[in-house]
Design a protein around this motif. Structure first.
Motif, short mmCIF file in Angstrom:
data_model
loop_
_atom_site.label_atom_id
_atom_site.label_comp_id
_atom_site.label_asym_id
_atom_site.label_seq_id
_atom_site.Cartn_x
_atom_site.Cartn_y
_atom_site.Cartn_z
N TRP A 48 52.78 74.20 -40.92
CA TRP A 48 54.03 74.07 -40.19
C TRP A 48 54.85 75.36 -40.12
O TRP A 48 55.71 75.51 -39.26
N ALA A 49 54.60 76.30 -41.00
CA ALA A 49 55.41 77.53 -41.05
C ALA A 49 55.48 78.28 -39.72
O ALA A 49 56.54 78.82 -39.39
N PRO A 50 54.40 78.32 -38.91
CA PRO A 50 54.51 79.04 -37.63
C PRO A 50 55.38 78.33 -36.58
O PRO A 50 55.64 78.90 -35.53
N ALA A 51 55.81 77.12 -36.86
CA ALA A 51 56.68 76.43 -35.90
C ALA A 51 57.86 77.33 -35.59
O ALA A 51 58.31 78.11 -36.44
N PRO A 52 58.38 77.27 -34.39
CA PRO A 52 59.45 78.19 -33.99
C PRO A 52 60.59 78.29 -35.00
O PRO A 52 61.29 77.33 -35.27
N GLY A 53 60.71 79.47 -35.57
CA GLY A 53 61.83 79.74 -36.45
C GLY A 53 61.70 79.26 -37.88
O GLY A 53 62.57 79.50 -38.68
N CYS A 54 60.62 78.55 -38.23
CA CYS A 54 60.50 78.03 -39.60
C CYS A 54 60.05 79.13 -40.55
O CYS A 54 59.33 80.04 -40.19
N ALA A 55 60.51 79.02 -41.78
CA ALA A 55 60.14 79.96 -42.83
C ALA A 55 60.26 79.25 -44.17
O ALA A 55 60.92 78.22 -44.28
N GLU A 56 59.61 79.82 -45.19
CA GLU A 56 59.75 79.24 -46.51
C GLU A 56 61.22 79.29 -46.90
O GLU A 56 61.90 80.30 -46.70
N LYS A 57 61.71 78.19 -47.44
CA LYS A 57 63.12 78.13 -47.84
C LYS A 57 63.35 79.10 -48.99
O LYS A 57 62.55 79.17 -49.92
N GLY B 22 71.14 81.90 -57.50
CA GLY B 22 71.11 82.24 -58.92
C GLY B 22 69.71 82.47 -59.47
O GLY B 22 69.55 82.82 -60.63
N PHE B 23 68.68 82.28 -58.63
CA PHE B 23 67.30 82.44 -59.07
C PHE B 23 66.55 83.35 -58.09
O PHE B 23 66.79 83.29 -56.88
N GLY B 24 65.64 84.17 -58.61
CA GLY B 24 64.86 85.07 -57.77
C GLY B 24 63.70 84.37 -57.08
O GLY B 24 63.18 84.86 -56.09
N SER B 25 63.30 83.21 -57.61
CA SER B 25 62.19 82.46 -57.03
C SER B 25 62.29 81.01 -57.49
O SER B 25 63.02 80.68 -58.43
N ARG B 26 61.54 80.15 -56.83
CA ARG B 26 61.48 78.76 -57.27
C ARG B 26 60.85 78.66 -58.66
O ARG B 26 61.26 77.87 -59.49
N PRO C 45 57.06 71.74 -66.36
CA PRO C 45 55.71 72.18 -66.73
C PRO C 45 55.03 72.94 -65.58
O PRO C 45 55.14 72.54 -64.42
N GLU C 46 54.35 74.03 -65.91
CA GLU C 46 53.73 74.87 -64.88
C GLU C 46 52.76 74.10 -64.00
O GLU C 46 52.61 74.42 -62.82
N ASP C 47 52.09 73.09 -64.53
CA ASP C 47 51.14 72.34 -63.71
C ASP C 47 51.83 71.49 -62.64
O ASP C 47 51.17 70.91 -61.78
N GLU C 48 53.16 71.44 -62.64
CA GLU C 48 53.91 70.72 -61.62
C GLU C 48 54.58 71.65 -60.61
O GLU C 48 55.18 71.20 -59.65
N TRP C 49 54.46 72.96 -60.80
CA TRP C 49 55.14 73.91 -59.94
C TRP C 49 54.65 73.88 -58.50
O TRP C 49 55.38 74.23 -57.59
N ASP C 50 53.41 73.49 -58.26
CA ASP C 50 52.88 73.47 -56.90
C ASP C 50 52.87 72.05 -56.31
O ASP C 50 52.15 71.76 -55.37
N ASP C 51 53.71 71.17 -56.84
CA ASP C 51 53.77 69.79 -56.36
C ASP C 51 54.63 69.64 -55.11
O ASP C 51 54.81 68.53 -54.63
N GLY C 52 55.17 70.71 -54.59
CA GLY C 52 56.00 70.63 -53.40
C GLY C 52 56.08 71.96 -52.69
O GLY C 52 55.74 72.99 -53.24
N ASP D 243 64.55 75.80 -41.09
CA ASP D 243 64.67 76.51 -39.82
C ASP D 243 65.94 77.34 -39.85
O ASP D 243 66.72 77.26 -40.80
N PRO D 244 66.18 78.17 -38.84
CA PRO D 244 67.35 79.06 -38.85
C PRO D 244 68.69 78.32 -38.94
O PRO D 244 69.68 78.89 -39.36
N GLU D 245 68.72 77.05 -38.57
CA GLU D 245 69.96 76.28 -38.63
C GLU D 245 70.15 75.61 -39.98
O GLU D 245 71.14 74.92 -40.21
N GLY D 246 69.19 75.79 -40.91
CA GLY D 246 69.32 75.22 -42.24
C GLY D 246 68.73 73.84 -42.41
O GLY D 246 68.84 73.24 -43.48
N ASN D 247 68.07 73.30 -41.36
CA ASN D 247 67.39 72.01 -41.52
C ASN D 247 66.21 72.21 -42.47
O ASN D 247 65.48 73.18 -42.38
#
Length: 70
Positions: free
Chosen positions: A21-30, A35-39, A49-56, A61-65
């Protein structure tokens, strides 16, 4: 008047779906939460737990949706 909305999708591989879905017009990783440099930094701070970090994956989009893929 515009309506702000978010979408959550339950899926087996959130990272792959986000990559699709990232190539959809205007979409980017949130960006990382304030206060944090990364998720990952936020997850470590909250002792997720680290084994849950890739669960989402999160896109916005540019409008914040927000698109949450879990």
């Amino acid at each position: 008047m515009a309506t702000r909305w978010s979408l959550t999708s339950d899926c087996a591989n959130p990272a792959s779906l986000a990559a699709f879905w990232a190539p959809a017009p205007g979409c980017a990783e949130k960006p990382a939460p304030p206060g944090f440099g990364s998720r990952e930094e936020r997850f470590a701070h909250h002792e997720v737990p680290e084994d849950e970090w890739d669960d989402g994956a999160y896109l916005s989009d540019p409008e914040g949706n927000e698109f949450c893929l879990v």
